[in-house]
Design a protein around this motif. Sequence first.
Motif, PDB file in Angstrom:
ATOM      1  N   CYS A  25      45.099  34.025  38.912  1.00  0.00           N
ATOM      2  CA  CYS A  25      44.898  35.087  39.906  1.00  0.00           C
ATOM      3  C   CYS A  25      43.859  36.088  39.399  1.00  0.00           C
ATOM      4  O   CYS A  25      42.963  36.501  40.139  1.00  0.00           O
ATOM      5  N   ARG A  26      43.974  36.450  38.126  1.00  0.00           N
ATOM      6  CA  ARG A  26      43.008  37.382  37.541  1.00  0.00           C
ATOM      7  C   ARG A  26      41.618  36.767  37.492  1.00  0.00           C
ATOM      8  O   ARG A  26      40.625  37.438  37.750  1.00  0.00           O
ATOM      9  N   GLU A  27      41.548  35.465  37.189  1.00  0.00           N
ATOM     10  CA  GLU A  27      40.253  34.778  37.158  1.00  0.00           C
ATOM     11  C   GLU A  27      39.618  34.768  38.558  1.00  0.00           C
ATOM     12  O   GLU A  27      38.407  34.937  38.682  1.00  0.00           O
ATOM     13  N   LEU A  28      40.433  34.553  39.580  1.00  0.00           N
ATOM     14  CA  LEU A  28      39.911  34.605  40.956  1.00  0.00           C
ATOM     15  C   LEU A  28      39.276  35.966  41.231  1.00  0.00           C
ATOM     16  O   LEU A  28      38.171  36.044  41.765  1.00  0.00           O
ATOM     17  N   ASP A  29      39.983  37.037  40.851  1.00  0.00           N
ATOM     18  CA  ASP A  29      39.468  38.397  41.068  1.00  0.00           C
ATOM     19  C   ASP A  29      38.210  38.658  40.249  1.00  0.00           C
ATOM     20  O   ASP A  29      37.229  39.189  40.765  1.00  0.00           O
ATOM     21  N   GLU A  30      38.236  38.298  38.974  1.00  0.00           N
ATOM     22  CA  GLU A  30      37.145  38.639  38.064  1.00  0.00           C
ATOM     23  C   GLU A  30      35.923  37.744  38.217  1.00  0.00           C
ATOM     24  O   GLU A  30      34.803  38.181  37.952  1.00  0.00           O
ATOM     25  N   ILE A  31      36.119  36.495  38.639  1.00  0.00           N
ATOM     26  CA  ILE A  31      35.008  35.546  38.722  1.00  0.00           C
ATOM     27  C   ILE A  31      34.636  35.262  40.178  1.00  0.00           C
ATOM     28  O   ILE A  31      33.539  35.585  40.632  1.00  0.00           O
TER      29      ILE A  31
END
Length: 107
Positions: A25-31
């Motif tokens: 989920c964090r990777e979706l937001d950050e990338i």
Amino acid sequence: GIEAREASGKPMLVDVGAEEWCIACRELDEITFANAEVIKELERFVVVKLDEADEAYPEIKKHFDEKGYPIAGMPSLFFHNSEGEIVEVVNQFIPPEKMLEKLKAVK
């Protein structure tokens, strides 16, 4: 509520995640969601971002369960067309190129 957003006449993306423990989920937001092309394409969408810790989560989960699309893990991305119908569900991290492909396919 979510029903009003479904009836907006615009495509909709519902992004359900768990910021506290979900790395994808964090990777979706950050990338992915930080990508300029993705941001541009999302301008034509109603975007609903929901965390499992949010007060509205049980109600939204029930809504998708009743539609036959249970939240089957985090992240859960629900792509709705402009008629309010769910046309695709993704339950994993997807890179910007893949996200763009999926967004452009939604009418």
